[in-house]
Design a protein around this motif. Structure first.
Motif, PDB file in Angstrom:
ATOM      1  N   ASP A   2     -74.005  -2.615  -3.803  1.00  0.00           N
ATOM      2  CA  ASP A   2     -74.458  -4.191  -3.125  1.00  0.00           C
ATOM      3  C   ASP A   2     -74.719  -3.997  -1.408  1.00  0.00           C
ATOM      4  OD1 ASP A   2     -74.039  -5.191  -5.594  1.00  0.00           O
ATOM      5  OD2 ASP A   2     -71.925  -5.336  -5.229  1.00  0.00           O
ATOM      6  N   ASN A   3     -75.373  -4.974  -1.173  1.00  0.00           N
ATOM      7  CA  ASN A   3     -76.041  -4.839   0.105  1.00  0.00           C
ATOM      8  C   ASN A   3     -76.379  -3.677   0.850  1.00  0.00           C
ATOM      9  OD1 ASN A   3     -74.696  -7.643   0.430  1.00  0.00           O
ATOM     10  ND2 ASN A   3     -72.818  -6.578   0.596  1.00  0.00           N
ATOM     11  N   ALA A   4     -77.847  -3.251   0.084  1.00  0.00           N
ATOM     12  CA  ALA A   4     -78.519  -2.061   0.430  1.00  0.00           C
ATOM     13  C   ALA A   4     -79.535  -1.985   0.973  1.00  0.00           C
ATOM     14  CB  ALA A   4     -78.531  -1.196  -0.749  1.00  0.00           C
ATOM     15  N   ASN A   5     -79.951  -0.877   1.645  1.00  0.00           N
ATOM     16  CA  ASN A   5     -81.301  -0.847   2.618  1.00  0.00           C
ATOM     17  C   ASN A   5     -81.989   0.462   2.315  1.00  0.00           C
ATOM     18  OD1 ASN A   5     -80.864  -3.342   4.815  1.00  0.00           O
ATOM     19  ND2 ASN A   5     -78.944  -2.490   4.223  1.00  0.00           N
ATOM     20  N   ILE A   6     -83.034   0.466   2.143  1.00  0.00           N
ATOM     21  CA  ILE A   6     -83.607   1.842   1.681  1.00  0.00           C
ATOM     22  C   ILE A   6     -84.562   2.045   2.985  1.00  0.00           C
ATOM     23  CG2 ILE A   6     -85.065   3.189   0.197  1.00  0.00           C
ATOM     24  CD1 ILE A   6     -84.026   1.065  -2.035  1.00  0.00           C
ATOM     25  N   ILE A   7     -84.646   3.332   3.513  1.00  0.00           N
ATOM     26  CA  ILE A   7     -85.553   3.955   4.512  1.00  0.00           C
ATOM     27  C   ILE A   7     -86.673   4.857   3.872  1.00  0.00           C
ATOM     28  CG2 ILE A   7     -85.798   4.906   6.792  1.00  0.00           C
ATOM     29  CD1 ILE A   7     -82.779   4.106   7.283  1.00  0.00           C
ATOM     30  N   ILE A   8     -87.698   4.664   4.002  1.00  0.00           N
ATOM     31  CA  ILE A   8     -88.927   5.268   3.487  1.00  0.00           C
ATOM     32  C   ILE A   8     -89.766   6.097   4.658  1.00  0.00           C
ATOM     33  CG2 ILE A   8     -91.024   5.174   2.050  1.00  0.00           C
ATOM     34  CD1 ILE A   8     -89.527   2.426   0.905  1.00  0.00           C
ATOM     35  N   ASP A   9     -90.067   7.557   4.474  1.00  0.00           N
ATOM     36  CA  ASP A   9     -90.741   8.143   5.461  1.00  0.00           C
ATOM     37  C   ASP A   9     -91.797   8.734   4.762  1.00  0.00           C
ATOM     38  OD1 ASP A   9     -89.358   7.955   8.080  1.00  0.00           O
ATOM     39  OD2 ASP A   9     -87.744   9.023   7.028  1.00  0.00           O
ATOM     40  N   ASN A  10     -93.143   8.269   4.998  1.00  0.00           N
ATOM     41  CA  ASN A  10     -94.305   9.095   4.366  1.00  0.00           C
ATOM     42  C   ASN A  10     -94.313   8.687   2.841  1.00  0.00           C
ATOM     43  OD1 ASN A  10     -96.920   9.905   5.036  1.00  0.00           O
ATOM     44  ND2 ASN A  10     -96.195  11.959   4.560  1.00  0.00           N
ATOM     45  N   GLY A  11     -93.743   7.593   2.212  1.00  0.00           N
ATOM     46  CA  GLY A  11     -93.807   7.282   0.879  1.00  0.00           C
ATOM     47  C   GLY A  11     -92.548   7.945  -0.062  1.00  0.00           C
ATOM     48  N   MET A  12     -91.888   8.622   0.710  1.00  0.00           N
ATOM     49  CA  MET A  12     -90.755   9.347   0.097  1.00  0.00           C
ATOM     50  C   MET A  12     -89.287   8.382   0.606  1.00  0.00           C
ATOM     51  SD  MET A  12     -92.300  11.397  -1.659  1.00  0.00           S
ATOM     52  CE  MET A  12     -91.064  12.364  -2.454  1.00  0.00           C
ATOM     53  N   ILE A  13     -88.215   8.236  -0.091  1.00  0.00           N
ATOM     54  CA  ILE A  13     -87.042   7.983   0.307  1.00  0.00           C
ATOM     55  C   ILE A  13     -86.186   8.811   1.032  1.00  0.00           C
ATOM     56  CG2 ILE A  13     -84.980   7.021  -0.613  1.00  0.00           C
ATOM     57  CD1 ILE A  13     -86.492   6.426  -3.209  1.00  0.00           C
ATOM     58  N   SER A  14     -86.039   8.304   2.308  1.00  0.00           N
ATOM     59  CA  SER A  14     -85.203   9.326   3.205  1.00  0.00           C
ATOM     60  C   SER A  14     -83.751   9.053   3.213  1.00  0.00           C
ATOM     61  CB  SER A  14     -85.982   9.476   4.498  1.00  0.00           C
ATOM     62  OG  SER A  14     -86.159   8.303   5.110  1.00  0.00           O
ATOM     63  N   GLU A  15     -83.374   7.664   3.162  1.00  0.00           N
ATOM     64  CA  GLU A  15     -82.226   7.416   3.608  1.00  0.00           C
ATOM     65  C   GLU A  15     -81.906   6.013   2.756  1.00  0.00           C
ATOM     66  OE1 GLU A  15     -79.275   6.399   7.382  1.00  0.00           O
ATOM     67  OE2 GLU A  15     -81.500   7.193   7.878  1.00  0.00           O
ATOM     68  N   ILE A  16     -80.619   6.086   2.061  1.00  0.00           N
ATOM     69  CA  ILE A  16     -80.002   4.910   1.649  1.00  0.00           C
ATOM     70  C   ILE A  16     -78.692   4.225   2.269  1.00  0.00           C
ATOM     71  CG2 ILE A  16     -79.238   3.573  -0.617  1.00  0.00           C
ATOM     72  CD1 ILE A  16     -80.604   5.917  -2.055  1.00  0.00           C
ATOM     73  N   ILE A  17     -78.794   2.921   2.849  1.00  0.00           N
ATOM     74  CA  ILE A  17     -77.658   2.540   3.558  1.00  0.00           C
ATOM     75  C   ILE A  17     -77.044   1.759   2.668  1.00  0.00           C
ATOM     76  CG2 ILE A  17     -76.761   1.519   5.693  1.00  0.00           C
ATOM     77  CD1 ILE A  17     -79.525   2.364   6.955  1.00  0.00           C
ATOM     78  N   SER A  18     -75.616   1.399   2.661  1.00  0.00           N
ATOM     79  CA  SER A  18     -75.068   0.380   1.752  1.00  0.00           C
ATOM     80  C   SER A  18     -73.798  -0.167   2.290  1.00  0.00           C
ATOM     81  CB  SER A  18     -74.804   0.706   0.400  1.00  0.00           C
ATOM     82  OG  SER A  18     -73.605   1.825   0.355  1.00  0.00           O
ATOM     83  N   GLY A  19     -73.603  -1.381   2.322  1.00  0.00           N
ATOM     84  CA  GLY A  19     -72.348  -1.951   2.829  1.00  0.00           C
ATOM     85  C   GLY A  19     -72.609  -2.711   4.232  1.00  0.00           C
ATOM     86  N   ASN A  20     -71.696  -3.673   4.542  1.00  0.00           N
ATOM     87  CA  ASN A  20     -71.663  -4.644   5.559  1.00  0.00           C
ATOM     88  C   ASN A  20     -70.895  -4.139   6.777  1.00  0.00           C
ATOM     89  OD1 ASN A  20     -73.537  -6.601   4.531  1.00  0.00           O
ATOM     90  ND2 ASN A  20     -72.033  -7.469   3.254  1.00  0.00           N
ATOM     91  N   GLY A  21     -70.645  -2.924   6.933  1.00  0.00           N
ATOM     92  CA  GLY A  21     -69.697  -2.402   8.124  1.00  0.00           C
ATOM     93  C   GLY A  21     -70.752  -2.509   9.297  1.00  0.00           C
TER      94      GLY A  21
END
Length: 425
Positions: free
Chosen positions: A33-52
């Motif tokens: 829940d409460n996630a964010n996805i970072i994409i570099d050059n078409g590929m997933i590079s990082e997944i951030i989750s939580g509200n901290g």
């Protein structure tokens, strides 16, 4: 190098791992829940989750430097959907068969009259490359609107050298130019064409010689297909006729698939298991022996609920397959005769009601298991770091709702390699 942030994801739900999930694994989805996805050059590079505070700070940092920010609006995000069985390249339509079916004609009845596949063969042979390209491209646009980011397309409406090659060359061109990834499968052994019927030109032996001696080597040499498929069915091709064809395909480096047990169980599923086929497909009337053969052969079951629905036939024993350790994928079987529907969302709805599969099992079936059936499991099918950023932003908050609602397009945005290729207006 482009950077994209997909932010404000209410719920991220995905299978995990680059392999076909079977048994209890088919229910295993990661939910954040409460996630964010970072994409570099078409590929997933990082997944951030939580509200901290750390998560919020990281999202703000990336948002400032991102080339594009996609707001998920607090909705559900899953992997992009994968349609692992279609016959999307063909000439003509077959709506004139519908009244015959309503009067009781079966699939095989229509085929015996010279209709069915042979009707489409005539139209496909007559169509030029531009016509086939434009028509199939429009189908790919439509499937993207339903959330599909990778699509298998089988040939098989040519049944001669020139038309089969024409279709495969169109698919190769589409894979280069269309945002949806196209996985081409050669299915020249789809039916016996009229010029080989009644023993003409050597009958089935002559036709199989064409497939084995000319088409398969040419397709391998020119890299026109990833897979080879065959229709093992009553009054089409027997397991004994199909085996040398599939063995030749394997010898040439192709992975193989088998259309099996759609109408009668004549041994196609057992052949798929014996030869270690990547997938066996349809499986409407598969029995216990067939299921055991799939499990032993490590073969993925690609089930097609839309075909059962349209033909008014039985539904594949998907629940039993899962119980016995066979990975189950679900696809549309979009084609002009037995399933003129390419809405994979509708297949979700039919499957959950008729196969009695759980929502988590369904998501696995249309993502990672479908990817594995196409040898794409290391690239797509899950939302994980290092995978291609093929994502689906739904216009719902959880996947249960996606399974519950039917008849509406529940896609908000379809994302391919970090770029929006469809957006609901």
């Amino acid at each position: 190098m482009s950077k994209v942030l997909v932010k404000n994801i209410g719920r991220l739900q995905t299978p995990v791992g680059s392999y076909a999930h079977k048994g209890s694994e088919q229910t295993e989805n990661l939910v954040l829940d409460n996630a964010n996805i970072i994409i570099d050059n078409g590929m997933i590079s990082e997944i951030i989750s939580g509200n901290g505070e750390h998560s919020k700070a990281r999202v703000l940092e990336v948002e400032k430097e991102a080339d594009n920010v996609i707001d998920a609006g607090g909705h559900l995000v899953t992997p992009g959907l994968i349609d692992s069985h279609t016959h999307m390249i063909f000439g003509g339509y077959r709506q004139h068969e519908l009244p015959k079916k309503l009067r009781g004609a079966t699939y095989l009845d229509i085929l015996r009259e010279g209709g069915g596949i042979n009707d489409t063969v005539r139209a496909t042979r007559a169509a030029d490359e531009k016509t086939l390209y434009d028509k199939t491209s429009a189908f790919l646009d439509e499937t993207a609107s339903f959330g599909v980011t990778t699509c298998e397309i089988k040939s098989g409406y040519g049944l001669d050298f020139d038309t089969e090659i024409k279709c495969l060359e169109v698919l190769k061109d589409l894979n280069k130019k269309h945002p949806v990834d196209v996985v081409p499968t050669f299915m020249g052994a789809h039916a016996l064409p009229p010029e080989y019927a009644d023993g003409k030109n050597g009958g089935k032996v002559g036709f199989m010689d064409l497939m084995i001696q000319k088409l398969l080597p040419y397709i391998a040499e020119h890299d026109l297909a990833d897979f080879v498929d065959i229709f093992v069915e009553d009054e089409v091709f027997s397991p004994e006729e199909g085996k040398p064809y599939l063995e030749k395909a394997k010898e040439l480096g192709f992975d193989i698939k088998v259309h099996a047990d759609e109408i009668k169980a004549i041994g196609g599923t057992e052949l798929a298991g014996e030869l270690g086929a990547k997938s066996a497909e349809h499986l409407i009337v598969t029995d216990d022996e067939g299921i055991e053969a799939l499990a032993k052969g490590g073969t993925i079951a690609v089930c097609l609920p839309g075909t059962s629905f349209y033909l008014g036939s039985k539904f594949a024993p998907a629940r039993e397959m899962i119980k016995k350790g066979v990975p189950v994928a679900i696809a549309t079987d979009f084609n002009p005769g037995s399933c003129p529907n390419l809405n994979l969302q509708l297949m979700i709805n039919v499957a959950i009601l008729k196969y009695k599969m759980l929502p988590e099992e369904i998501l696995t079936a249309i993502t990672i298991n479908a990817a594995a059936a196409l040898n794409r499991e290391h690239l797509v099918g899950t939302v994980e770091i290092g995978k291609q950023a093929d994502l689906l932003i739904w216009n719902v908050d959880d996947f249960n709702m996606a399974c519950y609602r039917y008849g509406s397009n529940l896609v908000d945005k379809t994302i391919k390699k970090g770029e929006v290729i469809y957006e609901q207006r």
